[in-house]
Write a protein that holds these residues in place. Structure first.
Motif, PDB file in Angstrom:
ATOM      1  N   UNK A 273       0.864  -1.181   0.000  1.00 37.44           N
ATOM      2  CA  UNK A 273       0.000   0.000   0.000  1.00 37.44           C
ATOM      3  C   UNK A 273       0.903   1.234   0.000  1.00 37.44           C
ATOM      4  N   UNK A 274       0.793   2.053  -1.025  1.00 43.52           N
ATOM      5  CA  UNK A 274       1.597   3.276  -1.145  1.00 43.52           C
ATOM      6  C   UNK A 274       3.083   3.014  -0.943  1.00 43.52           C
ATOM      7  N   UNK A 275       3.563   1.945  -1.551  1.00 48.91           N
ATOM      8  CA  UNK A 275       4.968   1.527  -1.501  1.00 48.91           C
ATOM      9  C   UNK A 275       5.442   1.123  -0.101  1.00 48.91           C
ATOM     10  N   UNK A 276       4.510   0.777   0.783  1.00 54.55           N
ATOM     11  CA  UNK A 276       4.845   0.265   2.117  1.00 54.55           C
ATOM     12  C   UNK A 276       4.494  -1.213   2.165  1.00 54.55           C
ATOM     13  N   UNK A 277       5.399  -2.024   2.714  1.00 53.16           N
ATOM     14  CA  UNK A 277       5.167  -3.456   2.812  1.00 53.16           C
ATOM     15  C   UNK A 277       4.736  -3.897   4.212  1.00 53.16           C
ATOM     16  N   UNK A 278       4.905  -3.034   5.227  1.00 51.76           N
ATOM     17  CA  UNK A 278       4.455  -3.356   6.573  1.00 51.76           C
ATOM     18  C   UNK A 278       3.944  -2.098   7.251  1.00 51.76           C
ATOM     19  N   UNK A 279       3.329  -2.285   8.430  1.00 52.28           N
ATOM     20  CA  UNK A 279       2.772  -1.158   9.163  1.00 52.28           C
ATOM     21  C   UNK A 279       2.425  -1.563  10.579  1.00 52.28           C
ATOM     22  N   UNK A 280       2.152  -0.565  11.411  1.00 52.55           N
ATOM     23  CA  UNK A 280       1.783  -0.789  12.808  1.00 52.55           C
ATOM     24  C   UNK A 280       0.256  -0.843  12.898  1.00 52.55           C
ATOM     25  N   UNK A 281      -0.279  -1.979  13.321  1.00 56.74           N
ATOM     26  CA  UNK A 281      -1.718  -2.185  13.414  1.00 56.74           C
ATOM     27  C   UNK A 281      -2.225  -1.759  14.789  1.00 56.74           C
ATOM     28  N   UNK A 282      -3.385  -1.085  14.810  1.00 60.72           N
ATOM     29  CA  UNK A 282      -4.033  -0.682  16.049  1.00 60.72           C
ATOM     30  C   UNK A 282      -5.505  -1.070  15.950  1.00 60.72           C
ATOM     31  N   UNK A 283      -6.018  -1.742  16.982  1.00 58.81           N
ATOM     32  CA  UNK A 283      -7.407  -2.190  17.037  1.00 58.81           C
ATOM     33  C   UNK A 283      -8.083  -1.562  18.243  1.00 58.81           C
ATOM     34  N   UNK A 284      -9.256  -0.948  18.024  1.00 60.57           N
ATOM     35  CA  UNK A 284      -9.983  -0.268  19.104  1.00 60.57           C
ATOM     36  C   UNK A 284     -11.447  -0.701  19.049  1.00 60.57           C
ATOM     37  N   UNK A 285     -11.977  -1.154  20.191  1.00 58.74           N
ATOM     38  CA  UNK A 285     -13.406  -1.411  20.355  1.00 58.74           C
ATOM     39  C   UNK A 285     -13.941  -0.268  21.213  1.00 58.74           C
ATOM     40  N   UNK A 286     -15.026   0.371  20.748  1.00 57.53           N
ATOM     41  CA  UNK A 286     -15.550   1.504  21.505  1.00 57.53           C
ATOM     42  C   UNK A 286     -17.049   1.632  21.304  1.00 57.53           C
ATOM     43  N   UNK A 287     -17.693   2.389  22.200  1.00 57.35           N
ATOM     44  CA  UNK A 287     -19.105   2.725  22.077  1.00 57.35           C
ATOM     45  C   UNK A 287     -19.209   4.237  21.944  1.00 57.35           C
ATOM     46  N   UNK A 288     -20.067   4.682  21.034  1.00 54.08           N
ATOM     47  CA  UNK A 288     -20.252   6.121  20.853  1.00 54.08           C
ATOM     48  C   UNK A 288     -21.486   6.366  20.006  1.00 54.08           C
ATOM     49  N   UNK A 289     -21.758   7.637  19.791  1.00 54.13           N
ATOM     50  CA  UNK A 289     -22.848   8.032  18.907  1.00 54.13           C
ATOM     51  C   UNK A 289     -22.321   8.101  17.471  1.00 54.13           C
ATOM     52  N   UNK A 290     -23.197   8.066  16.494  1.00 50.93           N
ATOM     53  CA  UNK A 290     -22.747   8.144  15.094  1.00 50.93           C
ATOM     54  C   UNK A 290     -22.010   9.442  14.757  1.00 50.93           C
ATOM     55  N   UNK A 291     -22.281  10.516  15.479  1.00 54.87           N
ATOM     56  CA  UNK A 291     -21.600  11.785  15.217  1.00 54.87           C
ATOM     57  C   UNK A 291     -20.103  11.682  15.500  1.00 54.87           C
ATOM     58  N   UNK A 292     -19.729  10.956  16.542  1.00 59.23           N
ATOM     59  CA  UNK A 292     -18.314  10.754  16.864  1.00 59.23           C
ATOM     60  C   UNK A 292     -17.637   9.951  15.761  1.00 59.23           C
ATOM     61  N   UNK A 293     -18.342   8.976  15.217  1.00 59.70           N
ATOM     62  CA  UNK A 293     -17.779   8.132  14.164  1.00 59.70           C
ATOM     63  C   UNK A 293     -17.520   8.956  12.901  1.00 59.70           C
ATOM     64  N   UNK A 294     -18.417   9.858  12.554  1.00 59.71           N
ATOM     65  CA  UNK A 294     -18.196  10.684  11.367  1.00 59.71           C
ATOM     66  C   UNK A 294     -17.003  11.605  11.557  1.00 59.71           C
ATOM     67  N   UNK A 295     -16.834  12.163  12.745  1.00 57.63           N
ATOM     68  CA  UNK A 295     -15.666  13.012  13.026  1.00 57.63           C
ATOM     69  C   UNK A 295     -14.383  12.184  12.997  1.00 57.63           C
ATOM     70  N   UNK A 296     -14.427  10.994  13.567  1.00 59.30           N
ATOM     71  CA  UNK A 296     -13.276  10.098  13.569  1.00 59.30           C
ATOM     72  C   UNK A 296     -12.891   9.718  12.138  1.00 59.30           C
ATOM     73  N   UNK A 297     -13.868   9.414  11.320  1.00 55.73           N
ATOM     74  CA  UNK A 297     -13.637   9.072   9.916  1.00 55.73           C
ATOM     75  C   UNK A 297     -12.979  10.240   9.179  1.00 55.73           C
ATOM     76  N   UNK A 298     -13.442  11.448   9.431  1.00 57.44           N
ATOM     77  CA  UNK A 298     -12.890  12.632   8.790  1.00 57.44           C
ATOM     78  C   UNK A 298     -11.430  12.834   9.149  1.00 57.44           C
ATOM     79  N   UNK A 299     -11.103  12.698  10.440  1.00 57.16           N
ATOM     80  CA  UNK A 299      -9.726  12.901  10.895  1.00 57.16           C
ATOM     81  C   UNK A 299      -8.812  11.775  10.397  1.00 57.16           C
ATOM     82  N   UNK A 300      -9.313  10.556  10.354  1.00 59.17           N
ATOM     83  CA  UNK A 300      -8.519   9.436   9.843  1.00 59.17           C
ATOM     84  C   UNK A 300      -8.140   9.658   8.380  1.00 59.17           C
ATOM     85  N   UNK A 301      -9.054  10.205   7.592  1.00 57.18           N
ATOM     86  CA  UNK A 301      -8.793  10.428   6.173  1.00 57.18           C
ATOM     87  C   UNK A 301      -7.709  11.472   5.936  1.00 57.18           C
ATOM     88  N   UNK A 302      -7.624  12.485   6.799  1.00 57.37           N
ATOM     89  CA  UNK A 302      -6.675  13.574   6.550  1.00 57.37           C
ATOM     90  C   UNK A 302      -5.355  13.408   7.296  1.00 57.37           C
TER      91      UNK A 302
END
Length: 94
Positions: free
Chosen positions: A51-80
């Motif tokens: 992926x983008x000339x990278x062959x490895x990476x650091x994986x992070x897994x998070x289980x959480x509870x929240x409202x859908x508004x938090x998920x949309x903000x999280x998605x936005x920040x992850x993209x940028x």
């Protein structure tokens, strides 16, 4: 409040201090409107394909509870965020 699972991969050339800063940034977004149930930094692993000339990476897994508004903000920040190669947020159906 709904249950979600987030997995993201951080670029392999990011130093350990920066990895911790990225993890804390996303934890702060989640805690702002939800609650983290489980958090696991799985470490550096080989990717299934290049992926983008990278062959490895650091994986992070998070289980959480929240409202859908938090998920949309999280998605936005992850993209940028440049340190993130790939991410996915899945709503857990129980």
């Amino acid at each position: 409040m709904r249950n979600y699972e987030l997995m993201y991969i951080i670029r392999p050339d990011v130093e350990q201090e920066s990895v911790q800063a990225v993890v804390e940034k996303f934890q702060g977004i989640i805690v702002n409107g939800g609650e983290i149930v489980k958090h696991d930094i799985m470490g550096k692993r080989r990717l299934a394909y290049e992926i983008n000339k990278h062959r490895d990476g650091t994986y992070v897994l998070v289980h959480f509870t929240s409202s859908p508004a938090v998920v949309t903000e999280l998605e936005r920040v992850l993209k940028i965020t440049d340190e993130i190669i790939r991410h996915i947020i899945v709503r857990e159906v129980a």
